[in-house]
Design an enzyme around this catalytic site. Structure first.
Site, PDB file in Angstrom:
ATOM      1  N   HIS A   1       6.061  -6.434  -5.448  1.00 29.23           N
ATOM      2  CA  HIS A   1       5.428  -6.102  -3.492  1.00 29.23           C
ATOM      3  C   HIS A   1       4.409  -6.771  -3.109  1.00 29.23           C
ATOM      4  O   HIS A   1       3.752  -7.503  -3.522  1.00 29.23           O
ATOM      5  CB  HIS A   1       5.247  -4.136  -3.677  1.00 29.23           C
ATOM      6  CG  HIS A   1       5.678  -4.189  -2.169  1.00 29.23           C
ATOM      7  ND1 HIS A   1       4.676  -4.079  -1.135  1.00 29.23           N
ATOM      8  CD2 HIS A   1       6.206  -3.170  -2.230  1.00 29.23           C
ATOM      9  CE1 HIS A   1       4.532  -2.874  -0.331  1.00 29.23           C
ATOM     10  NE2 HIS A   1       5.490  -2.845  -0.921  1.00 29.23           N
TER      11      HIS A   1
ATOM     12  N   PHE B   1       8.309  -3.601   7.182  1.00 30.27           N
ATOM     13  CA  PHE B   1       6.452  -4.340   7.185  1.00 30.27           C
ATOM     14  C   PHE B   1       6.494  -4.986   8.306  1.00 30.27           C
ATOM     15  O   PHE B   1       5.523  -5.188   8.718  1.00 30.27           O
ATOM     16  CB  PHE B   1       7.053  -5.763   6.224  1.00 30.27           C
ATOM     17  CG  PHE B   1       7.507  -4.930   4.907  1.00 30.27           C
ATOM     18  CD1 PHE B   1       6.653  -4.701   4.076  1.00 30.27           C
ATOM     19  CD2 PHE B   1       8.762  -4.794   4.206  1.00 30.27           C
ATOM     20  CE1 PHE B   1       6.553  -4.558   2.936  1.00 30.27           C
ATOM     21  CE2 PHE B   1       8.631  -5.209   3.021  1.00 30.27           C
ATOM     22  CZ  PHE B   1       7.978  -4.454   2.161  1.00 30.27           C
TER      23      PHE B   1
ATOM     24  N   TYR C   1       5.273   2.999   8.438  1.00 31.44           N
ATOM     25  CA  TYR C   1       3.649   2.843   8.641  1.00 31.44           C
ATOM     26  C   TYR C   1       3.502   4.311   9.293  1.00 31.44           C
ATOM     27  O   TYR C   1       4.082   4.755  10.075  1.00 31.44           O
ATOM     28  CB  TYR C   1       2.925   1.455   9.233  1.00 31.44           C
ATOM     29  CG  TYR C   1       3.093   0.130   8.400  1.00 31.44           C
ATOM     30  CD1 TYR C   1       2.840  -0.192   7.753  1.00 31.44           C
ATOM     31  CD2 TYR C   1       3.584  -0.622   9.610  1.00 31.44           C
ATOM     32  CE1 TYR C   1       3.052  -1.306   6.919  1.00 31.44           C
ATOM     33  CE2 TYR C   1       4.145  -2.552   9.349  1.00 31.44           C
ATOM     34  CZ  TYR C   1       3.354  -2.150   7.795  1.00 31.44           C
ATOM     35  OH  TYR C   1       4.036  -3.286   7.224  1.00 31.44           O
TER      36      TYR C   1
ATOM     37  N   ASP D   1       8.362   3.103   2.746  1.00 36.21           N
ATOM     38  CA  ASP D   1       8.162   4.453   4.434  1.00 36.21           C
ATOM     39  C   ASP D   1       7.750   3.272   5.663  1.00 36.21           C
ATOM     40  O   ASP D   1       7.362   2.604   5.315  1.00 36.21           O
ATOM     41  CB  ASP D   1       7.133   5.030   3.213  1.00 36.21           C
ATOM     42  CG  ASP D   1       7.127   6.215   3.587  1.00 36.21           C
ATOM     43  OD1 ASP D   1       8.495   6.934   2.927  1.00 36.21           O
ATOM     44  OD2 ASP D   1       5.695   7.024   3.833  1.00 36.21           O
TER      45      ASP D   1
END
Length: 226
Positions: free
Chosen positions: A190, A81, A70, A68
């Protein structure tokens, strides 16, 4: 069904034209119009396809899959990221930079903008390309996943020798879309603080990626964004 003419890099626009003309994408567009009439949506419209605009189809070397965007103010700019310069590095990105330092000795960057990676062929692709402000996951299951799955399939079918970085269970579920006979798949936990110590730290994916590219005579990625 309304005509959809997205502002997206030309090679991707051609590759994905069937998606843009599909019923699900038309419904996704209507959903986004409705959302924007009531809520703040990230990233800004001009940056939704930033991952595509920075990394044309034939220039992709590496695919890094996120989930997703941020959902905090000013954070999302269409690259998984990554955050624009001047925005604090989120915890997952802090851990990515820690692993980068351990793996390749690269000093932790002063900022969190990964455009330099994208411009070298690292496609920074989120599965969902928009989100409602301050509501993580709010735009999931509205059509974006169908679209980005199609992107992964196109890359798998029409390119060869790509390195797919699958961090965490969500990204690893996309492995079924990738032809492992043609591409390289590197998996790790992750980088989130909740899971980074369960196999992200020490994965050495940055050096491993460059080793694969070098073996194929392809320019390695300069991971240093300083």
């Amino acid at each position: 069904m309304s005509t959809i003419d997205p502002q997206i890099e030309a090679s991707w626009k051609e590759k994905l034209k069937d998606e843009f003309q599909s019923q699900y994408f038309s419904e996704l567009k209507e959903f986004l119009i409705a959302e924007k009439s009531k809520y703040v949506v990230y990233p800004p419209g001009t940056l939704i396809f930033n991952a595509f605009n920075n990394t044309p189809f034939d220039e992709v070397k590496v695919v890094l899959l996120g989930q997703d965007p941020y959902h905090g103010k000013g954070q999302a700019h269409g690259l998984c990221f990554s955050v624009p310069e001047g925005i604090a590095q989120p915890p997952s990105l802090v851990n990515i930079f820690k692993e980068l330092q351990t793996d390749l000795g690269i000093p932790v960057p002063r900022h969190g903008n990964l455009e330099k990676w994208a411009n070298q062929g690292v496609m920074l692709l989120n599965a969902t390309l928009t989100v409602r402000a301050n509501q993580a996951g709010s735009h999931q299951k509205q059509g974006w996943e169908e679209f980005t799955d199609a992107v992964i399939r196109k890359l798998s079918h029409q390119r060869a020798g790509l390195v797919f970085l699958l961090w965490g269970k969500y990204a690893q579920a996309k492995e079924a879309l990738i032809d492992s006979n043609k591409h390289y798949i590197l998996k790790a936990a992750h980088p989130s603080p909740f899971s980074a110590y369960n196999g992200f730290f020490g994965c050495r994916h940055f050096s491993k990626t460059n080793d694969i590219l070098n073996r194929h005579g392809i320019d390695a990625i300069d991971w240093n964004i300083n």
